[in-house]
Design a protein around this motif. Structure first.
Motif, PDB file in Angstrom:
ATOM      1  N   SER A 343       0.835  -1.210   0.000  1.00 35.56           N
ATOM      2  CA  SER A 343       0.000   0.000   0.000  1.00 35.56           C
ATOM      3  C   SER A 343       0.864   1.252   0.000  1.00 35.56           C
ATOM      4  O   SER A 343       0.516   2.268  -0.615  1.00 35.56           O
ATOM      5  N   GLY A 344       2.006   1.178   0.702  1.00 28.90           N
ATOM      6  CA  GLY A 344       2.920   2.308   0.718  1.00 28.90           C
ATOM      7  C   GLY A 344       3.489   2.629  -0.645  1.00 28.90           C
ATOM      8  O   GLY A 344       3.943   3.758  -0.885  1.00 28.90           O
ATOM      9  N   ASP A 345       3.448   1.649  -1.547  1.00 28.12           N
ATOM     10  CA  ASP A 345       3.904   1.861  -2.924  1.00 28.12           C
ATOM     11  C   ASP A 345       2.754   2.243  -3.853  1.00 28.12           C
ATOM     12  O   ASP A 345       2.914   2.255  -5.077  1.00 28.12           O
ATOM     13  N   GLY A 346       1.592   2.505  -3.264  1.00 26.35           N
ATOM     14  CA  GLY A 346       0.455   2.923  -4.069  1.00 26.35           C
ATOM     15  C   GLY A 346      -0.347   1.792  -4.674  1.00 26.35           C
ATOM     16  O   GLY A 346      -1.158   2.017  -5.577  1.00 26.35           O
ATOM     17  N   ILE A 347      -0.145   0.566  -4.190  1.00 24.05           N
ATOM     18  CA  ILE A 347      -0.872  -0.596  -4.713  1.00 24.05           C
ATOM     19  C   ILE A 347      -2.088  -0.863  -3.831  1.00 24.05           C
ATOM     20  O   ILE A 347      -2.004  -0.789  -2.595  1.00 24.05           O
ATOM     21  N   ASP A 348      -3.212  -1.164  -4.448  1.00 23.10           N
ATOM     22  CA  ASP A 348      -4.441  -1.472  -3.714  1.00 23.10           C
ATOM     23  C   ASP A 348      -4.329  -2.870  -3.110  1.00 23.10           C
ATOM     24  O   ASP A 348      -4.828  -3.858  -3.657  1.00 23.10           O
ATOM     25  N   ALA A 349      -3.647  -2.977  -1.993  1.00 25.11           N
ATOM     26  CA  ALA A 349      -3.407  -4.258  -1.309  1.00 25.11           C
ATOM     27  C   ALA A 349      -4.055  -4.231   0.059  1.00 25.11           C
ATOM     28  O   ALA A 349      -3.897  -3.258   0.805  1.00 25.11           O
ATOM     29  N   ARG A 350      -4.756  -5.309   0.390  1.00 25.91           N
ATOM     30  CA  ARG A 350      -5.439  -5.408   1.674  1.00 25.91           C
ATOM     31  C   ARG A 350      -5.166  -6.776   2.296  1.00 25.91           C
ATOM     32  O   ARG A 350      -5.119  -7.790   1.593  1.00 25.91           O
ATOM     33  N   ALA A 351      -5.022  -6.814   3.595  1.00 24.15           N
ATOM     34  CA  ALA A 351      -4.896  -8.081   4.321  1.00 24.15           C
ATOM     35  C   ALA A 351      -6.291  -8.584   4.666  1.00 24.15           C
ATOM     36  O   ALA A 351      -7.094  -7.840   5.230  1.00 24.15           O
ATOM     37  N   VAL A 352      -6.573  -9.835   4.301  1.00 22.62           N
ATOM     38  CA  VAL A 352      -7.906 -10.397   4.536  1.00 22.62           C
ATOM     39  C   VAL A 352      -7.780 -11.806   5.098  1.00 22.62           C
ATOM     40  O   VAL A 352      -6.761 -12.479   4.930  1.00 22.62           O
TER      41      VAL A 352
END
Length: 427
Positions: A343-352
Motif C-alpha cells: 500500500s505504501g507503494d500505491g498498490i491497492d493491497a489489503r490483508a484479509v
C-alpha cells in the motif's frame, strides 16, 4: 545484422551456453535476429534482446510461488520438497551406491536405506516397497494378487479423481474382475461377506479422496473387513503414515495396518510431503510377492526419488507439514505486513482472512484458517506471467494471495513480484 558466431562470443551468451546449452542460446539469438529483420528492434539491440530471451533454467518447468491456498496443488506438482530432500537429490545426481554394497562390492537391495527409513516410520508394516506413484502401487497389487480373480469393492468407493482418471478402469486393466457390493451411500460388512468366494483375490477399501458422502451413510471399517478371512487392501490415497491431530478423519497407514489391513497403498507426494511415488506397506509375504512380480520392474523408482523420499522420512519437517500446522495469527501478521508495504507503494493491497485447503485428494471438506493479500483482479494474470510467477486465486472479484503454502522466507519475493506486476495489472 550481428552474425550468430559473433553473438556466441558475447561473454553473457557464452556463459549462458555453458549453463543452458548452446542450442538454447542459439534459439534465443535466432529469435532476436528475427525481431530485428521484421523491424521490431534495431540490429544493435540484438545482443541484449537475446540475453533477455534466455530461460532462467535449462528445463521448461518454471518455479512458481504457490499462493492459491491449496497446499497440495496437483497442477503445481503437489508437495514441494524440503531443503534436505533437495540436497539429497543433488547428491544422488551422479553415480551412487543405489544398488551396490560398497563393503563387499556385490549387488545389494535397491534403495535399501530409503526402504529402511520407510519401515522405521511405519512399524506396523512387516514389509515395504516403493513404486512410481499411487496408482502404480494399486495396479501392482491388483495384478499380483487378483489377475483373473475378483476384487470386492463397495459401490460408494468406485471413484473418479482428477483429469477423468477412474479407479475401476485401472483395476479392470489388470485382468481382475470387480465385484461391486452395497449401495452408493451404505455398505456393510455383511455385503462384503456375501460376495466373498473362491474367486476372491482381495477386498479393496478406497478412501473417497476428493469428495464426501454425508447423511444416511454406512461404511464397513477395516477391522470388520479383516475378520472376513481374505486379504484386505486399503488405498488411503493421501499418504498420511500416522494419525494427524489436525486431520482426525483422514485415514493413515499405521491405523489401517493395526486394524488388520494386509496391504496399504498410498502416495508419497501428498501429506507425506515427499516426491511422487507410490508406497506399499503391509504383510511381509505379500510385499515380497509384489516386489518380485515382473511388473514391479516397470514401476520401480529412480535413485533421485529414493534419495528425496529418504530425506523426507528422516529429515526435518517437510514444507507440507509446516504449512499444515501454520499459526493463523502468524499468517495474518505476515499478510498485514505485506499489505502495508505494498500500500505504501500505491498498490491497492489489503490483508484479509482466507480459507485454505489440503488439496491432492487429502482431507476433503476440511478448511484451514489462513490469511491472504487481496489485490485487484488483473493482478492474477499479471502475476502468473511475471519473472517470478505467482499463482493465486480469484474470489469475489479480487486476486487473493493466500500465505499458508508460502514459506515466510518467500515474502520478499512475493512483494517484489507484485510490484513488478503493477504495470501489467494497470494499477
Amino acid at each position: 545484422m550481428p552474425r550468430t558466431d559473433a553473438l556466441l562470443r558475447d561473454p553473457r551468451l557464452a556463459a549462458a551456453a555453458g549453463r543452458l546449452g548452446e542450442r538454447v542460446v542459439k534459439a534465443a539469438i535466432r529469435q532476436a535476429q528475427d525481431r530485428a529483420r521484421s523491424g521490431g528492434i534495431p540490429p544493435e539491440r540484438v545482443p541484449d534482446t537475446a540475453v533477455a530471451l534466455l530461460p532462467a533454467t535449462p528445463g521448461g518447468l518454471r518455479p512458481v510461488i504457490n499462493a492459491t491456498g491449496v497446499l497440495l496443488h496437483t497442477n503445481l506438482g503437489r508437495a514441494p520438497l524440503s531443503e534436505a530432500a533437495r540436497q539429497a537429490v543433488a547428491a544422488a545426481a551422479g553415480p551412487t551406491d543405489v544398488e551396490l554394497d560398497l563393503a563387499s562390492g556385490v549387488r545389494a537391495r535397491r534403495g535399501r536405506s530409503a526402504l529402511a527409513a520407510l519401515a522405521d516410520r511405519v512399524p506396523a508394516a512387516g514389509g515395504v516397497h516403493v513404486v512410481n506413484n499411487g496408482a502404480a502401487a494399486l495396479i501392482l497389487a491388483a495384478t499380483a494378487l487378483a489377475a483373473g480373480k475378483e476384487i470386492v469393492i463397495s459401490r460408494g468407493e468406485m471413484v473418479e479423481i482428477g483429469d477423468g482418471f477412474r479407479l475401476p478402469d485401472l483395476l479392470v486393466s489388470t485382468g481382475a474382475r470387480l465385484r461391486e457390493v452395497g449401495t452408493t451411500n451404505r455398505t456393510s460388512a455383511a455385503d462384503y461377506a456375501a460376495a466373498i468366494g473362491p474367486d476372491t483375490g482381495f477386498v479393496l477399501k478406497v478412501h473417497p479422496s476428493n469428495f464426501r458422502v454425508t447423511g444416511f451413510t454406512r461404511a464397513a471399517g477395516t477391522g470388520e473387513l479383516a475378520a472376513l478371512g481374505v486379504p484386505v487392501v486399503v488405498d488411503i490415497g493421501s499418504g498420511l503414515l500416522a494419525p494427524h491431530p489436525g486431520l482426525p478423519e483422514e485415514p493413515d497407514a499405521d491405523t489401517a495396518l493395526r486394524a488388520g489391513a494386509a496391504l496399504v497403498t498410498a502416495s508419497g507426494d501428498k501429506l507425506l510431503g515427499g516426491p511422487q511415488c507410490g508406497l506399499l506397506l503391509g504383510r511381509e509375504d505379500l510385499v515380497r510377492e509384489l516386489a518380485r512380480h515382473p511388473l514391479a520392474r516397470a514401476l520401480r523408482v529412480d535413485k533421485l526419488t529414493l534419495a528425496a523420499l529418504e530425506a523426507t522420512l528422516t529429515g526435518p519437517p517437510a514444507p507440507t507439514a509446516t504449512a499444515l500446522t501454520a499459526d493463523p495469527a502468524a499468517l495474518r501478521h505476515r499478510a498485514d505486513r505485506l499489505a502495508t508495504a505494498l500500500s505504501g507503494d500505491g498498490i491497492d493491497a489489503r490483508a484479509v482472512e482466507s480459507a485454505a485447503t489440503v488439496g491432492g485428494g487429502g482431507a476433503p471438506g476440511v478448511t484451514l484458517d489462513s490469511a491472504a493479500v487481496s489485490l485487484p483482479e488483473p493482478y492474477a494474470a499479471a502475476l502468473r506471467t511475471g519473472p517470478v510467477p505467482v499463482v493465486g486465486r480469484l474470489e469475489a472479484g479480487r486476486c487473493l494471495l493466500d500465505l499458508r503454502a508460502v514459506p515466510p522466507e518467500d515474502d520478499t519475493w512475493l512483494a517484489d513480484a507484485v510490484r513488478a506486476a503493477r504495470p501489467a495489472a494497470g494499477r
